[in-house]
Scaffold this active site. Sequence first.
Site, PDB file in Angstrom:
ATOM      1  N   CYS A  49      -1.909   2.498   9.257  1.00 36.17           N
ATOM      2  CA  CYS A  49      -2.925   1.528   8.821  1.00 36.17           C
ATOM      3  C   CYS A  49      -4.094   1.469   9.792  1.00 36.17           C
ATOM      4  CB  CYS A  49      -2.332   0.132   8.702  1.00 36.17           C
ATOM      5  SG  CYS A  49      -1.016  -0.048   7.514  1.00 36.17           S
ATOM      6  N   HIS A  63       0.871  -1.188   0.000  1.00 33.76           N
ATOM      7  CA  HIS A  63       0.000   0.000   0.000  1.00 33.76           C
ATOM      8  C   HIS A  63       0.902   1.230   0.000  1.00 33.76           C
ATOM      9  CE1 HIS A  63      -3.569  -2.161   2.171  1.00 33.76           C
ATOM     10  NE2 HIS A  63      -3.909  -1.941   0.928  1.00 33.76           N
TER      11      HIS A  63
HETATM   12  N1  ARG Z   1      -3.505  -7.427   6.465  1.00 37.32           N
HETATM   13  C1  ARG Z   1      -3.900  -6.225   5.830  1.00 37.32           C
HETATM   14  C2  ARG Z   1      -3.819  -6.381   4.321  1.00 37.32           C
HETATM   15  O1  ARG Z   1      -2.930  -7.000   3.844  1.00 37.32           O
HETATM   16  C3  ARG Z   1      -3.039  -5.089   6.286  1.00 37.32           C
HETATM   17  C4  ARG Z   1      -3.506  -3.747   5.802  1.00 37.32           C
HETATM   18  C5  ARG Z   1      -2.597  -2.642   6.181  1.00 37.32           C
HETATM   19  N2  ARG Z   1      -3.168  -1.384   5.903  1.00 37.32           N
HETATM   20  C6  ARG Z   1      -2.570  -0.328   5.343  1.00 37.32           C
HETATM   21  N3  ARG Z   1      -3.212   0.792   5.276  1.00 37.32           N
HETATM   22  N4  ARG Z   1      -1.395  -0.427   4.784  1.00 37.32           N
HETATM   23  O2  ARG Z   1      -4.661  -5.902   3.603  1.00 37.32           O
END
Ligand code: ARG
Length: 288
Positions: free
Chosen positions: A280, A186
Site C-alpha cells: 500500500c 483492495h
Molecule cells: N486507509 C486507507 C483506505 O482505507 C488504506 C489504503 C490501503 N491501500 C492499499 N493499497 N490497500 O483507503
Amino acid sequence: MPGTDVLDHRPAANLAASPARTAVPCRLLMCRPQFFEVSYSINPWMDPAKPVDTELALVQWERLRETYQSLGHTVEVIDPLPGLPDMVYAANGATVFEGKVLGARFRHLERTAEGPAYLQWFARNGFTDILWPEHVNEGAGDYLRAGGTILAGTGFRTDPRSHAEAQEFFGLPVVGLTLTNPRHYHLDTALSVLSPDEIMYYPQAFTPGSQAVLRSMFPDAILASDQDAAVFGLNAFSDGRNVLLPEAATGLIGQLLDRGFNPLGMDLAELLKGGGSVKCCTLELQGT
Ligand code: ARG
C-alpha cells in the site's frame, strides 16, 4: 554476482535455491507519513480511538524506503499534504503501466483530494500520457499487473465499470476479480504478484467465481493461510526475487523461501492501523 544483497538474512541452507530468480530494478513512488493519523474509519482496520505513533510510522516507513534503495530500486517521493492522512498509501494514487498513468478517483470523500494531488505529481515529473478517469478506481490498490494481463479488484472500492476504462486505456486485457471480505477491501490486500506468471493469494477473500478464475489462471499459486492473511501478509512487493512483506506472515515467508524467493520481513505496524502495509505504501512506476 548474485547474493550480494546486504539484506539477505537467509540461513545458508536456502541460498542454493535463489540464483534462478532475478530481481528487476524498479522505479517506485512513496509518500512520507508526516501527516499520518487515523482520524476517520473507512475500513475495518481503522479505529480512530486507537492511538497512532506518527514518529514511529515515519521510522518504519523510512526503513522500507531504505530497503528498496539497498536492493537497487529507485524511490521517488511525493510531498505529503496536511489533512490527507491516507496519502502515505501511494499505491492508491494512480495506476502506472508502460509509462501511462490512469488517475485515481476515490470512493470516500475523505480521500478524494488525493487523486488530483497525485496526478499533479505525474504532470510535473514528465509523464504525458495521463487519463483523469470517469469511474471510481483506487489505483494500484485494485490494479495489479501479471505479465500481459491486468488483474482488477472490485467489490468494495473500484467500480467494475473502471475495468473497461482501464482495458481501453492501457490496451491490456483486464480480468475482474470480486472481493468479499471487508478486511481485504483492495486487491493488493488479498493477492500479490510475485513474477509475471506467479502469484500468492487468499482464496477466501474472493467470490467463488473469482476463486475459480484464479485457480484456472494460476494453478500453482501460493495460497495464504488465515493467519498470514490476517496479518496482511499478502500486502507484499516483489521485484521477481526479493519479496518485501509484513514480518508477521511467517507461513508465507517459509513458502516463498521454498520457491527460491528472498522474502524480507518488514515491520509496518503503525501503518497497519490505517489498513495498509508494504504494498500500500509503494506505487510502482512500471515502464518508466
Ligand atoms: N486507509 C486507507 C483506505 O482505507 C488504506 C489504503 C490501503 N491501500 C492499499 N493499497 N490497500 O483507503
